[in-house]
Design an enzyme around this catalytic site. Structure first.
Site, PDB file in Angstrom:
ATOM      1  N   CYS A  52       0.823  -1.230   0.000  1.00 60.61           N
ATOM      2  CA  CYS A  52       0.000   0.000   0.000  1.00 60.61           C
ATOM      3  C   CYS A  52       0.848   1.267   0.000  1.00 60.61           C
ATOM      4  O   CYS A  52       0.356   2.348  -0.298  1.00 60.61           O
ATOM      5  CB  CYS A  52      -0.924   0.005   1.208  1.00 60.61           C
ATOM      6  SG  CYS A  52      -2.050  -1.384   1.165  1.00 60.61           S
ATOM      7  N   HIS A  88      -3.881   7.043   1.933  1.00 64.27           N
ATOM      8  CA  HIS A  88      -4.156   5.682   1.453  1.00 64.27           C
ATOM      9  C   HIS A  88      -5.544   5.273   1.949  1.00 64.27           C
ATOM     10  O   HIS A  88      -5.924   5.563   3.080  1.00 64.27           O
ATOM     11  CB  HIS A  88      -3.092   4.731   1.988  1.00 64.27           C
ATOM     12  CG  HIS A  88      -3.415   3.297   1.746  1.00 64.27           C
ATOM     13  ND1 HIS A  88      -3.748   2.817   0.502  1.00 64.27           N
ATOM     14  CD2 HIS A  88      -3.492   2.225   2.602  1.00 64.27           C
ATOM     15  CE1 HIS A  88      -3.993   1.518   0.589  1.00 64.27           C
ATOM     16  NE2 HIS A  88      -3.859   1.139   1.849  1.00 64.27           N
ATOM     17  N   ASN A  91     -10.080  -0.823  -1.164  1.00 66.10           N
ATOM     18  CA  ASN A  91      -8.630  -0.681  -1.038  1.00 66.10           C
ATOM     19  C   ASN A  91      -7.967  -1.286  -2.277  1.00 66.10           C
ATOM     20  O   ASN A  91      -7.928  -2.504  -2.427  1.00 66.10           O
ATOM     21  CB  ASN A  91      -8.176  -1.393   0.241  1.00 66.10           C
ATOM     22  CG  ASN A  91      -6.686  -1.261   0.482  1.00 66.10           C
ATOM     23  OD1 ASN A  91      -5.939  -0.761  -0.352  1.00 66.10           O
ATOM     24  ND2 ASN A  91      -6.237  -1.731   1.635  1.00 66.10           N
TER      25      ASN A  91
HETATM   26  O1  UT7 Z   1      -4.040  -1.441   3.239  1.00 65.44           O
HETATM   27  C1  UT7 Z   1      -3.222  -2.344   3.917  1.00 65.44           C
HETATM   28  C2  UT7 Z   1      -3.332  -2.171   5.371  1.00 65.44           C
HETATM   29  N1  UT7 Z   1      -4.558  -2.737   5.850  1.00 65.44           N
HETATM   30  C3  UT7 Z   1      -5.284  -2.046   6.722  1.00 65.44           C
HETATM   31  O2  UT7 Z   1      -4.948  -0.948   7.065  1.00 65.44           O
HETATM   32  C4  UT7 Z   1      -6.481  -2.749   7.314  1.00 65.44           C
HETATM   33  C5  UT7 Z   1      -6.490  -2.598   8.817  1.00 65.44           C
HETATM   34  N2  UT7 Z   1      -7.555  -3.322   9.475  1.00 65.44           N
HETATM   35  C6  UT7 Z   1      -8.858  -2.978   9.337  1.00 65.44           C
HETATM   36  O3  UT7 Z   1      -9.179  -2.115   8.584  1.00 65.44           O
HETATM   37  C7  UT7 Z   1      -9.860  -3.672  10.211  1.00 65.44           C
HETATM   38  O4  UT7 Z   1      -9.200  -4.399  11.225  1.00 65.44           O
HETATM   39  C8  UT7 Z   1     -10.837  -4.613   9.450  1.00 65.44           C
HETATM   40  C9  UT7 Z   1     -11.773  -3.785   8.599  1.00 65.44           C
HETATM   41  C10 UT7 Z   1     -10.033  -5.562   8.584  1.00 65.44           C
HETATM   42  C11 UT7 Z   1     -11.663  -5.408  10.452  1.00 65.44           C
HETATM   43  O5  UT7 Z   1     -12.373  -4.537  11.307  1.00 65.44           O
HETATM   44  P1  UT7 Z   1     -12.355  -4.757  12.892  1.00 65.44           P
HETATM   45  O6  UT7 Z   1     -13.209  -3.717  13.472  1.00 65.44           O
HETATM   46  O7  UT7 Z   1     -10.909  -4.799  13.306  1.00 65.44           O
HETATM   47  O8  UT7 Z   1     -13.057  -6.160  13.032  1.00 65.44           O
HETATM   48  P2  UT7 Z   1     -12.497  -7.491  13.684  1.00 65.44           P
HETATM   49  O9  UT7 Z   1     -11.441  -8.097  12.820  1.00 65.44           O
HETATM   50  O10 UT7 Z   1     -12.155  -7.206  15.118  1.00 65.44           O
HETATM   51  O11 UT7 Z   1     -13.780  -8.401  13.645  1.00 65.44           O
HETATM   52  C12 UT7 Z   1     -14.945  -8.091  14.422  1.00 65.44           C
HETATM   53  C13 UT7 Z   1     -16.009  -9.121  14.131  1.00 65.44           C
HETATM   54  C14 UT7 Z   1     -15.509 -10.557  14.272  1.00 65.44           C
HETATM   55  O12 UT7 Z   1     -16.563 -11.335  14.827  1.00 65.44           O
HETATM   56  P3  UT7 Z   1     -16.570 -11.706  16.395  1.00 65.44           P
HETATM   57  O13 UT7 Z   1     -15.304 -12.473  16.596  1.00 65.44           O
HETATM   58  O14 UT7 Z   1     -16.593 -10.403  17.104  1.00 65.44           O
HETATM   59  O15 UT7 Z   1     -17.814 -12.515  16.506  1.00 65.44           O
HETATM   60  C15 UT7 Z   1     -15.269 -10.983  12.853  1.00 65.44           C
HETATM   61  O16 UT7 Z   1     -15.369 -12.367  12.682  1.00 65.44           O
HETATM   62  O17 UT7 Z   1     -16.467  -8.997  12.783  1.00 65.44           O
HETATM   63  C16 UT7 Z   1     -16.369 -10.261  12.140  1.00 65.44           C
HETATM   64  N3  UT7 Z   1     -16.095 -10.052  10.706  1.00 65.44           N
HETATM   65  C17 UT7 Z   1     -17.058  -9.848   9.810  1.00 65.44           C
HETATM   66  N4  UT7 Z   1     -18.388  -9.785   9.895  1.00 65.44           N
HETATM   67  C18 UT7 Z   1     -19.096  -9.559   8.788  1.00 65.44           C
HETATM   68  C19 UT7 Z   1     -14.908  -9.995  10.096  1.00 65.44           C
HETATM   69  N5  UT7 Z   1     -15.080  -9.765   8.783  1.00 65.44           N
HETATM   70  C20 UT7 Z   1     -16.396  -9.663   8.571  1.00 65.44           C
HETATM   71  C21 UT7 Z   1     -17.194  -9.441   7.444  1.00 65.44           C
HETATM   72  N6  UT7 Z   1     -18.534  -9.382   7.591  1.00 65.44           N
HETATM   73  N7  UT7 Z   1     -16.653  -9.251   6.219  1.00 65.44           N
END
Ligand code: UT7
Length: 336
Positions: free
Chosen positions: A119, A260, A290
């Site tokens: 990125c 980004h 992204n």
């Molecule tokens: O560009 C390269 C660099 N990348 C980034 O900068 C990305 C950085 N990370 C993020 O943007 C975020 O961490 C994400 C958008 C990837 C995830 O968001 P989050 O608020 O950190 O969610 P999480 O990973 O803590 O997941 C929360 C919940 C989980 O369920 P439980 O364990 O709380 O029951 C996940 O399983 O959301 C669930 N989950 C989803 N639910 C519906 C994860 N992905 C999805 C999905 N749809 N697509």
């Protein structure tokens, strides 16, 4: 010390973008994985993205974007001195995507190489182009950020497949006439300790493609979202503030912040830290997701189309991504 108007500057004289036509909404993804529109919008800011058809290479997206940038600059392909293509998804491992693009573009005099910084790729490539131009090695360098993320997405993994899209952005860097400003400051950095949080395990020399790597889904992006999120929030804010400090400006002086586009919440955090008004932030993640190395050059191009940039505008750029890598830049906009 040399004043900003005394030193040689590079500046952007043309921008171009290309996205595949196929638009994929969050609702479309609901039919493929266990996800929903509300979760994706709330957690990322993404509503839709573009997916390329199978058989599309990075050079196929980079070509129209590059042609648009050259046309805007009024520069013919055979006037280009060099091409740096920032990508983690080149057409093939070698020859480089840049060499493929050089041939398609007809940039006969140009050297060409790829740069891998995920990125942060476009900012890294811009740093190289600026340095080469200021050193007198080249006068016109095409810097392309392009990724066909669908070629390395696991469409069964809801943690990653909803986040990314395909696209290409091209920028032509040229030596500015004496006394004219362009790129004012640029910073790049890396911390390899972050590698374990965002990677693709196979397909390199360590684990070449085999029946086993394919069976284990090791040819697609793996991300520990929370760890990357924490590092990105901190890293992107830090580099944004560093650049502002070094050019002696504050958020009030900035005309447009072009970050980004990985997550609208990361962008919002960096915006607050830099004390920037919300209307000074360029957001394209809602429409395109992204696109990795393409988010910044495509956002610059869209900002121009939306009349958010005019000659002399102070543009602040920052990024954070796999590696970990990061980068930031400040520039005077040099296109009418
Ligand atoms: O560009 C390269 C660099 N990348 C980034 O900068 C990305 C950085 N990370 C993020 O943007 C975020 O961490 C994400 C958008 C990837 C995830 O968001 P989050 O608020 O950190 O969610 P999480 O990973 O803590 O997941 C929360 C919940 C989980 O369920 P439980 O364990 O709380 O029951 C996940 O399983 O959301 C669930 N989950 C989803 N639910 C519906 C994860 N992905 C999805 C999905 N749809 N697509």
């Amino acid at each position: 010390m040399m004043s900003s108007t005394e030193r040689i500057h590079s500046g952007i004289t043309g921008v171009g973008k290309y996205f595949p036509e196929r638009e994929v909404s969050n609702h479309d993804l609901e039919k493929i994985v266990d996800t929903n529109d509300e979760w994706i919008r709330d957690r990322t800011g993404i509503a839709s993205r573009r997916f390329a058809d199978p058989g599309t290479g990075a050079s196929d997206l980079a070509l129209p974007a590059s042609q648009q940038a050259l046309e805007m600059a009024g520069v013919a392909p055979d006037e280009v001195d060099g091409i740096i293509m920032a990508t983690i998804t080149p057409d093939m491992v070698f020859p480089s995507g840049s060499c493929v693009l050089q041939q398609k573009l007809g940039a006969k005099r140009s050297w060409a190489y790829d740069l891998s910084a995920a990125c942060s790729g476009w900012v890294y490539a811009a740093a190289q182009a600026d340095s080469m131009i200021r050193a007198g090695m080249a006068e016109k360098i095409l810097v392309v950020g392009v990724d066909v993320m669908t070629s390395i997405l696991n469409m069964k993994d809801r943690n990653t497949c909803v986040l990314f899209g395909d696209g290409a952005g091209a920028t032509l860097f040229e030596r500015m006439p004496d006394g004219e400003e362009g790129l004012l400051d640029i910073e790049i950095g890396a911390d390899g300790a972050g590698g374990e949080f965002l990677y693709m395990a196979a397909g390199g020399s360590l684990k070449p493609a085999s029946a086993e790597t394919i069976a284990n889904d090791q040819h697609s992006v793996v991300q520990d979202g929370q760890n990357v999120f924490r590092a990105a929030v901190e890293g992107m804010s830090r580099v944004t503030l560093d650049v502002l400090k070094r050019i002696g400006k504050t958020g009030d002086d900035v005309d447009l912040f072009v970050p980004h586009q990985a997550n609208a919440r990361i962008i919002e955090y960096a915006r607050r830290k830099a004390k920037l008004d919300p209307e000074k932030v360029m957001l394209t993640i809602d429409r395109f997701g992204n696109t990795t190395a393409a988010t910044i050059p495509t956002s610059l191009c869209i900002a121009m189309e939306e009349d958010k940039l005019k000659r002399g505008s102070l543009v602040l750029i920052s990024t954070f991504g796999a590696g970990f890598t990061w980068g930031g830049a400040a520039l005077r906009w040099t296109i009418d």
